[in-house]
Write a protein that holds these residues in place. Structure first.
Motif, PDB file in Angstrom:
ATOM      1  N   LEU A 184       0.787  -0.966  -0.110  1.00  7.99           N
ATOM      2  CA  LEU A 184      -0.058   0.049   0.112  1.00  7.99           C
ATOM      3  C   LEU A 184       0.977   1.313   0.104  1.00  7.99           C
ATOM      4  N   ARG A 185       0.841   2.226  -0.942  1.00  4.94           N
ATOM      5  CA  ARG A 185       1.252   3.373  -0.759  1.00  4.94           C
ATOM      6  C   ARG A 185       0.655   4.522  -0.721  1.00  4.94           C
ATOM      7  N   GLN A 186       0.575   5.556   0.091  1.00  2.06           N
ATOM      8  CA  GLN A 186      -0.278   6.622   0.471  1.00  2.06           C
ATOM      9  C   GLN A 186       0.250   8.035  -0.348  1.00  2.06           C
ATOM     10  N   GLU A 187      -0.612   8.572  -0.778  1.00  2.00           N
ATOM     11  CA  GLU A 187      -0.293   9.842  -1.450  1.00  2.00           C
ATOM     12  C   GLU A 187      -1.153  10.964  -0.748  1.00  2.00           C
ATOM     13  N   SER A 188      -1.168  12.199  -1.235  1.00  2.00           N
ATOM     14  CA  SER A 188      -1.779  13.252  -0.571  1.00  2.00           C
ATOM     15  C   SER A 188      -3.168  13.356  -0.592  1.00  2.00           C
ATOM     16  N   ASP A 189      -3.982  12.633  -1.624  1.00  2.15           N
ATOM     17  CA  ASP A 189      -5.210  12.513  -1.947  1.00  2.15           C
ATOM     18  C   ASP A 189      -5.668  11.370  -2.338  1.00  2.15           C
ATOM     19  N   SER A 190      -5.002  10.232  -2.136  1.00  3.71           N
ATOM     20  CA  SER A 190      -5.526   8.913  -2.578  1.00  3.71           C
ATOM     21  C   SER A 190      -4.432   7.913  -2.014  1.00  3.71           C
ATOM     22  N   VAL A 191      -4.911   6.645  -2.050  1.00  3.20           N
ATOM     23  CA  VAL A 191      -3.980   5.544  -1.809  1.00  3.20           C
ATOM     24  C   VAL A 191      -3.791   4.520  -3.046  1.00  3.20           C
ATOM     25  N   TYR A 192      -2.657   3.903  -3.093  1.00  4.35           N
ATOM     26  CA  TYR A 192      -2.565   2.771  -4.368  1.00  4.35           C
ATOM     27  C   TYR A 192      -2.154   1.483  -3.651  1.00  4.35           C
ATOM     28  N   VAL A 193      -2.781   0.524  -4.445  1.00  8.48           N
ATOM     29  CA  VAL A 193      -2.215  -0.832  -4.016  1.00  8.48           C
ATOM     30  C   VAL A 193      -1.488  -1.332  -5.268  1.00  8.48           C
TER      31      VAL A 193
END
Length: 278
Positions: A170-179
């Protein structure tokens, strides 16, 4: 109130006086339970459109399912990701105050589907000289059956459910997350970690204490209707049952490796090693 002088009742959630349904027993409970995270991760195959879901939830227990039920009611499109390992079998007790949460989710029927039993009282033997029976009702239910029933209900209401060998990165960005799966990244508005003590997506974590639970599948005792908690010299233990099975757990600091209940545990719970599955 002395337990010996108290009246303890059990009635099925299917209706008072109705017969309790019979189901095949599950496989024996695993040997040793240490509350550690996963040892490794592998890629996850997710053959679905990444645009079809906006919230991703890790976990396949009652917490994950309840979260997706609420999200569906609010108009979200949740994706539930679960590892191939099953929910740890065992019987647990839910206080009657939690019934309002099932009602709020419109999910009271999953308790019936899981074969839950309503039990009056909970025996507290923390002080063996002054045992007490806590008033009120508790819902005794098999943990894995309840989780499966809740997940089925979540899928009926629109949750997408996928199974992975291990949960993806899981990678977290400022306005969303990515799997990240198989080298590809899938975007979600939010991610929820409902993996319990494993805390797969909640790293880094700090743990307090080092207790280990030795969990046993024991034969049910028709006389021992209510749950029971006792204090032992090396920790504490509890027993919770339904008509066709019971779970006993002994919690200690983990220094001693135990394969069968010791004589004291056998005495306080009126069981024998020959009737216990570790």
């Amino acid at each position: 109130v002395s337990c010996s002088n108290s009246v303890i009742q059990r009635k099925s959630l299917r209706g008072e006086g109705s017969a309790f349904p019979t189901f095949p027993l599950h496989r024996p409970i695993p040997r040793r339970v240490r509350r550690n995270g996963p040892k490794g991760r592998s890629e996850c195959n997710m053959p679905f459109s990444c645009n079809s879901c906006d919230v991703v939830i890790a976990g396949a227990g009652i917490a994950a399912a309840a979260t997706t039920l609420r999200l569906c009611d609010l108009g979200f499109r949740p994706l539930m990701l679960a590892r191939t390992c099953k929910v740890l079998p065992g019987v647990e007790a839910i206080p009657e105050t939690a019934l309002s949460l099932f009602t709020e989710l419109g999910a009271e029927h999953i308790l019936q589907e899981a074969g839950a039993t309503l039990v009056q009282g909970f025996e507290n033997h923390w002080d063996p000289e002054q045992p007490r029976l806590r008033s009120g009702y508790w819902i005794h239910v098999e943990r894995d059956r309840l989780a499966r029933a809740a997940v089925r209900e979540a899928v009926k209401r629109g949750t997408t459910f996928r199974v992975c060998q291990n949960l993806p990165l899981l990678r977290q960005e400022s306005d969303s997350v990515y799997v990240t799966c198989e080298g590809a990244s899938f975007r979600f508005d939010a991610a929820i970690d409902a993996t319990g003590r494993s805390a797969v997506w909640s790293r880094p974590i700090r743990r307090r204490g080092s207790q280990v639970a030795d969990v046993y599948n024991v034969s049910p005792d028709p006389k021992a209707v209510s749950g029971k908690v006792v204090r032992l010299p090396e920790g504490w233990a509890y027993r919770i049952g339904v008509p066709n099975r019971a779970t006993m757990a002994i919690l200690s600091d983990g220094r001693r490796k135990r394969y069968f209940p010791d004589s004291l545990a056998e005495k306080v719970f009126c069981i024998s090693s020959s009737s216990s599955t570790f």
